[in-house]
Design a protein around this motif. Structure first.
Motif, mmCIF file in Angstrom:
data_model
loop_
_atom_site.group_PDB
_atom_site.id
_atom_site.type_symbol
_atom_site.label_atom_id
_atom_site.label_comp_id
_atom_site.label_asym_id
_atom_site.label_seq_id
_atom_site.Cartn_x
_atom_site.Cartn_y
_atom_site.Cartn_z
ATOM 1 N N ALA A 144 0.775 -1.144 0.134
ATOM 2 C CA ALA A 144 -0.011 0.099 0.148
ATOM 3 C C ALA A 144 0.874 1.227 -0.043
ATOM 4 C CB ALA A 144 -0.993 -0.034 1.291
ATOM 5 N N TYR A 145 1.750 1.301 0.783
ATOM 6 C CA TYR A 145 2.877 2.424 0.865
ATOM 7 C C TYR A 145 3.567 2.480 -0.445
ATOM 8 C CZ TYR A 145 6.928 5.201 1.886
ATOM 9 O OH TYR A 145 8.263 5.893 1.881
ATOM 10 N N GLY A 146 3.880 1.465 -1.342
ATOM 11 C CA GLY A 146 4.488 1.572 -2.517
ATOM 12 C C GLY A 146 3.465 2.465 -3.559
ATOM 13 N N VAL A 147 2.052 2.054 -3.612
ATOM 14 C CA VAL A 147 1.413 2.490 -4.400
ATOM 15 C C VAL A 147 1.015 3.822 -4.169
ATOM 16 C CG1 VAL A 147 -1.346 2.337 -4.859
ATOM 17 C CG2 VAL A 147 -0.078 0.178 -4.808
ATOM 18 N N PHE A 148 1.190 4.361 -2.874
ATOM 19 C CA PHE A 148 1.028 5.633 -2.482
ATOM 20 C C PHE A 148 2.243 6.283 -3.071
ATOM 21 C CE2 PHE A 148 1.490 9.504 -0.157
ATOM 22 C CZ PHE A 148 0.262 9.803 0.323
#
Length: 376
Positions: free
Chosen positions: A43-47
């Protein structure tokens, strides 16, 4: 509506915040469920990817923003990724910094009411997440209030910057209009003075020389002897002077101020906006047509300064025997649906009054373009 320096400063602050969140998760210890760590990083990478994509699209490094990559869509991805990361591991408190980061692009691209609603949703998510893991009431309230205040502060700073940028754009547009009015007034005054001088030369000097030439014509037939030669020379000089006066009067009446110089005075030094001006004047342009072209160029520049958020304005003018063709464009934000205001409506009416045509085109991320044709 921000300046380039403000945009870069805002983006750099976001990168620093994202780096702080990632570094804390990597080296600061993991307090959340072990099985949620991989999903949290996803999720952090997508952000991060959505944030970087939005910044690159805004910077214009790779050209105009693609139509399929609107800023609000990337903002929605960031908000969803932040909510997922937070809900997976509310124990990792620094994850809430992602909500502060999303408040900045929200304030840039959404109306104030929508930004406030988004902040409210994110604060509720923070409170619900902390309560879900069994935190006491004081901690729930403290975290909700703390990160809510951070979000509000970030949004207020951005909104204040937007307002200042809009005011600067309005001031720049007013300054451009004032310079244009001064340039056109000066040109009009010079034209009026040239017309007055030409009339005086024609009515006073021209008529006097004409009368003198007629008198000398009569004298040539009446004078005998050596004096006749001198009278003949005097008559020739009078005729030459009369021809010179007529030539000067014709030049004064026909003198038309160059279209390029008039355009440079109006748009050549727009405050805070580089202008690329190209003028090809194959034939002289009448004062009436030149006034239409200059006024239209002024309005298009003013429209860009006020609404486009552009970094560049181009103006291409070509005067031929068929008329004057003007093409103006900027690299601003553009829009899906163009709703001409009083300025563009007045521009269209001005061109149509002289039998010309106007065409506008715009698209999100592709700026605004205007093409007009003024017949000879």
């Amino acid at each position: 509506m921000f300046t380039g320096a403000q945009e870069r400063s805002t983006a750099v602050t976001g990168y620093v915040a994202l780096a702080a969140v990632g570094a804390s998760a990597a080296v600061g210890g993991w307090d959340g469920p072990p099985d949620a760590r991989t999903w949290w990083w996803l999720a952090y990478g997508v952000f991060v990817v959505a944030f970087v994509a939005d910044d690159v699209a805004d910077s214009g490094v790779l050209g105009p923003r693609p139509r399929w990559l609107p800023s609000r869509a990337l903002l929605a991805v960031d908000v969803a990724a932040a909510l997922v990361a937070w809900w997976l591991a509310p124990q990792v408190n620094w994850t809430a910094i992602l909500f502060v980061v999303t408040a900045v692009p929200a304030a840039l691209s959404l109306p104030p009411a929508a930004t406030a609603g988004l902040i409210g949703v994110q604060v509720l998510a923070i409170v619900a997440g902390v309560a879900r893991v069994g935190a006491d009431t004081d901690e729930v309230v403290a975290l909700g209030a703390l990160y809510g205040a951070f979000q509000v502060f970030a949004a207020v700073v951005v909104l204040a910057g937007r307002r200042q940028a809009e005011q600067r754009a309005a001031l720049a547009a007013a300054h451009a209009q004032l310079r244009a009015a001064s340039a056109l007034l000066a040109a009009s005054s010079r034209d009026a003075e040239r017309l007055r001088i030409s009339r005086e030369l024609h009515d006073v000097v021209g008529h006097g020389l004409t009368a003198l030439a007629l008198e000398l014509e009569v004298a040539v037939h009446r004078v005998q002897g050596p004096a006749a030669e001198q009278v003949e020379r005097a008559r020739g000089i009078a005729k030459e002077l009369l021809g010179d006066v007529r030539h000067v009067v014709g030049d004064l009446r026909g003198e038309v101020r160059g279209l390029e110089s008039a355009l440079r005075e109006v748009v050549g030094r727009a405050p805070g906006l580089p202008v690329v001006l190209t003028v090809r004047e194959e034939v002289p342009v009448s004062p009436e047509r030149a006034l239409v072209v200059v006024r239209c160029a002024q309005e298009l520049l003013t429209n860009t300064l006020r609404h486009a958020g552009a970094h560049r304005f181009t103006l291409d003018v070509e005067a031929t025997a068929a008329g004057v063709r003007l093409r103006a464009g900027d690299d601003g934000r553009g829009t899906h649906h163009l709703r001409p205001g009083n300025g563009l409506t007045g521009l269209t009416e001005r061109v149509q009054d002289v039998g010309g045509t106007v065409r506008f085109s715009t698209a999100p991320g592709r700026g605004f373009t205007a093409e007009l044709q003024v017949p000879a």
